[in-house]
Design an enzyme around this catalytic site. Sequence first.
Site, short mmCIF file in Angstrom:
data_model
loop_
_atom_site.label_atom_id
_atom_site.label_comp_id
_atom_site.label_asym_id
_atom_site.label_seq_id
_atom_site.Cartn_x
_atom_site.Cartn_y
_atom_site.Cartn_z
N GLY A 140 45.27 35.10 41.76
CA GLY A 140 44.10 35.15 42.63
C GLY A 140 42.88 35.02 41.73
CG ASP A 191 42.12 29.28 43.12
OD1 ASP A 191 42.55 29.25 44.29
OD2 ASP A 191 42.51 30.09 42.26
O1 MRU Z 1 48.27 30.53 42.41
P1 MRU Z 1 47.50 31.71 42.94
O2 MRU Z 1 48.36 32.66 43.71
O3 MRU Z 1 46.67 32.38 41.87
O4 MRU Z 1 46.47 31.06 43.98
C1 MRU Z 1 45.55 31.90 44.62
C2 MRU Z 1 44.72 31.23 45.63
O5 MRU Z 1 44.79 30.04 45.84
C3 MRU Z 1 43.72 32.11 46.33
O6 MRU Z 1 43.50 31.66 47.63
C4 MRU Z 1 42.40 32.08 45.57
O7 MRU Z 1 42.60 32.36 44.22
C5 MRU Z 1 41.42 33.02 46.12
S1 MRU Z 1 41.85 34.70 45.77
C6 MRU Z 1 40.64 35.69 46.36
#
Ligand code: MRU
Length: 348
Positions: free
Chosen positions: A50, A240
């Site tokens: 996240g 992200d």
């Molecule tokens: O691969 P991840 O689980 O780190 O991806 C996370 C996401 O795509 C979330 O939607 C994003 O980081 C926002 S978290 C508040």
Amino acid sequence: MEAFEALSLGADHRSITILDQSQLPNRMVYHTATTLEEMTEAIRSLRVRGAPAIGIYAGYCVYVLAQQLSQTCQDIMSIQKQLIHMGEVLIAARPTAVNLPWAVKRMLQKASVCTSVPQLLSCLGEECVTIHQEDMEMCLKISEYGLSLLKEGDGVLTHCNAGPLATSRYGTGQGPFHLAAERGFPLHVYADETRPLLQGARLTAWELKRAGVDVTLICDNMASMVMREGRIQACFVGCDRVAANGDVANKIGTSGVAILAKHYGIPFYVLGPTSTIDLSCPDGEHIPIELRDPEEIRSLWYQEPMAPQDVPCLNPAFDVTDHSLITAIITEKGICRPPFTQSLASLF
Ligand code: MRU
């Protein structure tokens, strides 16, 4: 219900412990990292994940690494130089979420103006806590803005996990649901399971159930049907990296949800802190997209592989949602509407 602490430092501040998200929802286990290698492994293998949570973790890692270096070296310039190298290694662990380089650079900037080792440790110790506290405040503000866009009884579709595990408190894309639960504001949340790593099934469903939110888990390919049936009044997702023109990188599958929402006339909201906005990135074409191990698709969740062993698999972890599909981008500083080039720039 077992409470958990998402992040803590060892008593000597030479190690960092997190709730290992890769083990949820079946096991609540903690992961302690003391070396740079263990820290980058924790980021790469999604023990911590996240965008905001990765930034917070990396901030603390820089401080922990400085503490360790100071055990054997009192030369400030040598420590600063080693921290720059370690920061580069941390940043390289995952390329898409801009919060990771944002937090590491913020820590290194603090380190660069220190003139003694005790000063460096004190400054870095304060800075990582500040990053963490700012994130908690940001989550509350974003959740308030997000909730202001919903009516009691609304159905909301969400993708991936953008709740407390992915941040420090309520979350971003899912923060309004947690705030709503606290306030007795009824909502019905549809959580996409989010193939291939199942952050929606493993983490979002787990978090929302614990918070008492009315949540229904669906497979990613069911989103169109629940929208068509009139169950969804809004889509809320995290992000992200947001480019200067409003293009948004988020978990793979997000752009498909946005396209469906446009088709069914449902507002599509992206929620994230200003630390996720990268004005140096002109548009989505310039956002680096992480490619992950094909085994995550072929065999990761199964007792036996679910695909021929040698079948090529493409496994991008994120996709880019075009700004034209986004109704608004909700930050801790307010709600940005199109044209995003202007509304995002005005935040800084
Ligand atoms: O691969 P991840 O689980 O780190 O991806 C996370 C996401 O795509 C979330 O939607 C994003 O980081 C926002 S978290 C508040």
